[in-house]
Each structure stands twice: as C-alpha cells, then as structure tokens.
Design a protein around this motif. Sequence first.
Motif, PDB file in Angstrom:
ATOM      1  N   PHE A  87     -27.087   0.989 -25.827  1.00 26.26           N
ATOM      2  CA  PHE A  87     -27.901   0.842 -24.619  1.00 26.26           C
ATOM      3  C   PHE A  87     -27.896   2.198 -23.916  1.00 26.26           C
ATOM      4  O   PHE A  87     -27.336   2.363 -22.846  1.00 26.26           O
ATOM      5  N   ALA A  88     -28.509   3.186 -24.578  1.00 26.97           N
ATOM      6  CA  ALA A  88     -28.372   4.563 -24.084  1.00 26.97           C
ATOM      7  C   ALA A  88     -29.675   5.345 -24.153  1.00 26.97           C
ATOM      8  O   ALA A  88     -29.648   6.576 -24.178  1.00 26.97           O
ATOM      9  N   ASP A  89     -30.827   4.641 -24.160  1.00 28.54           N
ATOM     10  CA  ASP A  89     -32.096   5.368 -24.169  1.00 28.54           C
ATOM     11  C   ASP A  89     -32.440   5.826 -22.750  1.00 28.54           C
ATOM     12  O   ASP A  89     -31.653   5.640 -21.811  1.00 28.54           O
ATOM     13  N   GLU A  90     -33.608   6.411 -22.567  1.00 28.90           N
ATOM     14  CA  GLU A  90     -33.976   6.960 -21.257  1.00 28.90           C
ATOM     15  C   GLU A  90     -34.063   5.868 -20.192  1.00 28.90           C
ATOM     16  O   GLU A  90     -33.666   6.071 -19.041  1.00 28.90           O
ATOM     17  N   LYS A  91     -34.574   4.709 -20.570  1.00 28.74           N
ATOM     18  CA  LYS A  91     -34.670   3.615 -19.606  1.00 28.74           C
ATOM     19  C   LYS A  91     -33.285   3.127 -19.196  1.00 28.74           C
ATOM     20  O   LYS A  91     -33.042   2.790 -18.039  1.00 28.74           O
ATOM     21  N   ALA A  92     -32.370   3.116 -20.149  1.00 34.70           N
ATOM     22  CA  ALA A  92     -31.002   2.701 -19.855  1.00 34.70           C
ATOM     23  C   ALA A  92     -30.331   3.660 -18.881  1.00 34.70           C
ATOM     24  O   ALA A  92     -29.530   3.247 -18.034  1.00 34.70           O
ATOM     25  N   LYS A  93     -30.659   4.948 -18.980  1.00 35.85           N
ATOM     26  CA  LYS A  93     -30.079   5.926 -18.058  1.00 35.85           C
ATOM     27  C   LYS A  93     -30.560   5.690 -16.632  1.00 35.85           C
ATOM     28  O   LYS A  93     -29.797   5.839 -15.672  1.00 35.85           O
ATOM     29  N   VAL A  94     -31.829   5.305 -16.483  1.00 38.01           N
ATOM     30  CA  VAL A  94     -32.342   4.946 -15.164  1.00 38.01           C
ATOM     31  C   VAL A  94     -31.641   3.689 -14.668  1.00 38.01           C
ATOM     32  O   VAL A  94     -31.259   3.577 -13.496  1.00 38.01           O
ATOM     33  N   PHE A  95     -31.460   2.727 -15.562  1.00 41.37           N
ATOM     34  CA  PHE A  95     -30.773   1.476 -15.241  1.00 41.37           C
ATOM     35  C   PHE A  95     -29.361   1.760 -14.720  1.00 41.37           C
ATOM     36  O   PHE A  95     -28.930   1.179 -13.714  1.00 41.37           O
ATOM     37  N   ASP A  96     -28.636   2.653 -15.388  1.00 39.86           N
ATOM     38  CA  ASP A  96     -27.258   2.974 -14.988  1.00 39.86           C
ATOM     39  C   ASP A  96     -27.192   3.456 -13.548  1.00 39.86           C
ATOM     40  O   ASP A  96     -26.255   3.120 -12.812  1.00 39.86           O
ATOM     41  N   ILE A  97     -28.163   4.264 -13.165  1.00 38.26           N
ATOM     42  CA  ILE A  97     -28.170   4.794 -11.797  1.00 38.26           C
ATOM     43  C   ILE A  97     -28.637   3.736 -10.804  1.00 38.26           C
ATOM     44  O   ILE A  97     -28.077   3.589  -9.716  1.00 38.26           O
TER      45      ILE A  97
END
Length: 273
Positions: A39-49
């Motif tokens: 779960f580490a694509d670009e969308k996931a990075k936005v999700f993390d923040i």
Amino acid sequence: MDTLLLIKAALMGVVEGLTEFLPISSTGHLILAGSLLHFADEKAKVFDIAIQTGAIFAVILVYWQRIRETLVTLPQSATSRRFVLNVFIAFLPAVVLGLLFGKVIKEHLFNAPVVATTFILGAFIILWAERRQREARIHHIEDMSAWDALKVGIVQCFAMIPGTSRSGSTIIGGMLLGLDRKVATDFSFYLAIPTLIGAGAYSLYKERAALHMSDLPMFLVGLVVSFLAAWVCVRWLLKFISSHSFVPFAWYRIAFGVVVLLTWWTGAVVWAE
C-alpha cells in the motif's frame, strides 16, 4: 470499494493513531507498514498524510477544554493571545522548510534503510536527553516565550526526515531546551494541530487530480480508525509521562530499527523503495 483495500486502510489507521504522538515516528511506521501491505503508491502516500487529521481530532477532543477556553478568552486575555502566537511561531519553520524541501525529502529519504537508521539515531538522542537530567526552566506552558516557541518549531523540522518522529523531536527537543516533561508534551500536542491539519489539507489539494469520489470510503475508514487509536494513545501517554521517562521508547526504536536493517540487508523482507 475493494474490501481488502478497506482492511488495509483500517490497519494503516491503527498504525497512524498509535504512533503519531509517541516518540517513535508515525511516518516511519507508515512507510514500513505500507511496504508490507503493498500500500505504497502515490495515492497511498496522500492517504498517509490525510489520515493524520483523524489523529489530530483526538488531540482536540482530549484538550478541548483548554482549546475552548483559549478561543473564548482570546479577545481579552493577553495570556491566551501569547499562547496562540507561540503555537503559530512554532508552526512557521515547518511550513517554510516543508515547502522548500518536502518533495526532495519524499523522493530520496522515504525508504526502509533511512527510516531504520533514524530510528536508531533518534533512540540514542532520547537516551542522552533522559540521562542529562537538568532542571527545567519552564514548568507552565504560559511561561513560554516567543523565542522558546521558535526553537521548538525549528527542532520540529528534523521530523521531516522519516523515522525521526515529530512528537519525539518536539518533546525531547523541548526538554533539552528547558521545558519540563509535561509542558514539552502538551506543547507538542498543541503544535501538532496546525502542523498536521495543514500538511493533510495541502497534500489533498496538491494531489486532488489523482483522487476520486470512489476513494472516499478508504479515506473515511483511515480517518475514523486513526482517530480512535490516537484518542486511546494520547490519554495513555499523558498518564504514562507522569511517572515514567521516554527510555522504553528508545529501546523500542533501537530494536525495531535493527530488525528493519537486518531484514533489508539480508533480503528477508523486500522493502519498497
């Protein structure tokens, strides 16, 4: 919406909520958890923040009485105005450096070896700070000056390096700068409100073109779960620091960092780069 994706979102929410306000780096844990869960694509990075906002709502709930009193008395209370100004001053360095270097840091430092290394280095700083045992200058948050707030804000910028820990930087940094343990912890939590809400809003706005309404359930699950986990964690931490040091977190950081480095070096776990 894919059920597996919602489960991953919930797990990431638990990780965020439990680690955001402990000196063990939520960003570092999210990077590693995202790698393990794929779960580490670009969308996931936005999700993390974005899900950091859920954790912040937990802080607002725990500190609601003080926040409400500050806002109500703001027009007539110099103490309330100084407190809000101090939080704003401490918030500014992260804004400036984040805008200047945030993209470069994400491109080059968001990986397992960096996270594990900063986990271990941060642990030694915590151990050193706890051994230092100097008498605190400031025992009440109202006694902080603008200069004290600025120094804490500058220290917070070290948390831009994943694995460092925003809470760890501001709490341990605050203690080294003369704040007692309770004041440093409280101010760290107050400072987290504009810092994390601002980071979440900016990330969502910047990546808005890549997001769709179909992503809403995933984000809602992450927000709600991170809120619940953070609420439990914040209440526990405030009780913990009344009679304990941060040394156990340092040993956890060392053990966790060593495990990640060994699994990366041996290839036992293929961490996402």
